[in-house]
Design a protein around this motif. Structure first.
Motif, short mmCIF file in Angstrom:
data_model
loop_
_atom_site.label_atom_id
_atom_site.label_comp_id
_atom_site.label_asym_id
_atom_site.label_seq_id
_atom_site.Cartn_x
_atom_site.Cartn_y
_atom_site.Cartn_z
N GLY A 40 -6.53 8.60 2.32
CA GLY A 40 -5.48 7.84 1.63
C GLY A 40 -4.25 8.66 1.28
O GLY A 40 -3.18 8.09 1.06
N ARG A 64 -6.29 0.03 5.36
CA ARG A 64 -5.62 1.34 5.51
C ARG A 64 -4.39 1.23 6.39
O ARG A 64 -3.37 1.88 6.13
N TYR A 120 -2.83 6.09 -0.76
CA TYR A 120 -3.88 5.35 -1.45
C TYR A 120 -4.64 6.34 -2.32
O TYR A 120 -5.15 7.34 -1.82
#
Length: 335
Positions: A255, A226, A243
């Protein structure tokens, strides 16, 4: 690609403020998403309960089971709690700031180390001054980047001990932010009492389980990718990447990072709607779909190093704007 020896530098301020203004003009319906999600507090209680229960049940098992459960279960619970602390830092759980602070202290409990109050102080600066070394604790130290650079072993160790590097960065910000205040002291006292109780009543294996869960949750684990996903330059000069993968379901849409930086007043459960409303902006940006793939890309690609970040001195002036002497930005430019 030649080995990087410095961060990439930009003369412009952080990129999100201008895009937010444009998006909100073209998609005013996004204003309806601004608010809070008090149900996040139930997520906090659930994850804290899971970690305490697992600590108890693991206190007499074999050591290998402790680490396996920490990697496969504890890391996810801890990371979700990290996201909950993040939500509290933006006051996205309750309307009352003090209640958000208390919620963050509860979420911090299984994370072993006292960090929720400090995170709040430094994280809000990260949003306002992304990439400004003197204010953004998310930016690596220059010595940190030089030490690790792009060797696979070095990058693996960097992820494994990422919490240590992250804990050192606030030392760079002492001129701008006070390290200690009453809430920080309270955070330390609560964590010492909580961890003392874990050690006393549950023993060494329970304690190691919590420590391992914490380090895996933001370290050498697919979840640790991350930190690469969010602001490392994996797509040209694009500073922030989102993400869009299955772990968003477990980790509260963490994300959706471009969306969050553009609209930090929108709680986690509504972040996907930002992309739905303004897909013409977000679908054209680079993004990631797998933390595991990104983890291996980071470790083994010579094109990505700790230097793969955009840095700046500009704290808010557009390129070409005059900066008045006496301001913080002017002081930075004159140094």
């Amino acid at each position: 690609m030649a080995k990087l020896t410095s961060f990439r530098w930009s003369e412009d301020p952080e990129p999100h403020k201008a895009r937010t203004k444009e998006i909100i003009q073209n998609h005013p319906e996004i204003r309806s998403l601004i608010g809070r999600n008090p149900y996040t507090f139930l997520v906090i209680l659930l994850c804290v309960g899971i970690q305490i229960a697992l600590s108890y049940f693991l206190k007499d098992v074999s050591w290998w089971i402790v680490f396996i459960v920490a990697y496969l279960v504890g890391a996810f619970a801890c990371h979700t709690l990290y996201v909950c602390v993040h939500e509290c830092s933006h006051n996205l759980v309750f309307k009352n700031r003090t209640l958000n602070t208390i919620a963050s202290l509860i979420a911090n409990l299984p994370q072993v180390f006292p960090s929720s109050i400090s995170f709040t102080k430094y994280h809000l600066k990260h949003h306002s001054f992304q990439g400004v070394e003197a204010v953004d604790a998310d930016m690596p130290f220059r010595w940190e980047a030089k030490l690790i650079n792009n060797a696979p072993v070095g990058k693996a160790l960097w992820l494994l001990f990422y919490p240590v590097f992250q804990a050192l960065r606030p030392l760079r910000l002492t001129k701008e932010i006070s390290i200690f205040d009453k809430w920080t002291v309270l955070n330390w006292i609560i964590q010492i009492v909580f961890m003392g109780a874990i050690v006393y009543f549950f023993g060494a294996k329970a304690t190691v389980y919590l420590v391992a869960s914490f380090f895996f949750s933001i370290g050498l684990h697919p979840l640790g990718a991350r930190w690469v996903q969010e602001h490392f330059l994996t797509h040209g000069d694009q500073e922030t990447k989102s993400y869009y993968g299955p772990l968003n379901t477990v980790n509260l849409n963490v994300g959706y990072h471009n969306e969050h930086h553009d609209f930090p007043s929108v709680p986690w459960n509504k972040l996907p709607k930002i992309r739905k409303f303004a897909g013409n902006y977000y679908n054209t940006l680079g993004y990631h779909t797998s933390y595991t793939v990104l983890l291996f890309q980071f470790l083994f690609s010579k094109d990505i190093s700790i230097y793969s970040r955009m840095a700046r001195d500009n704290r808010g002036k557009k390129k070409g704007d005059k900066v008045k002497k006496g301001t913080a930005a002017a002081a930075t430019e004159e140094e």
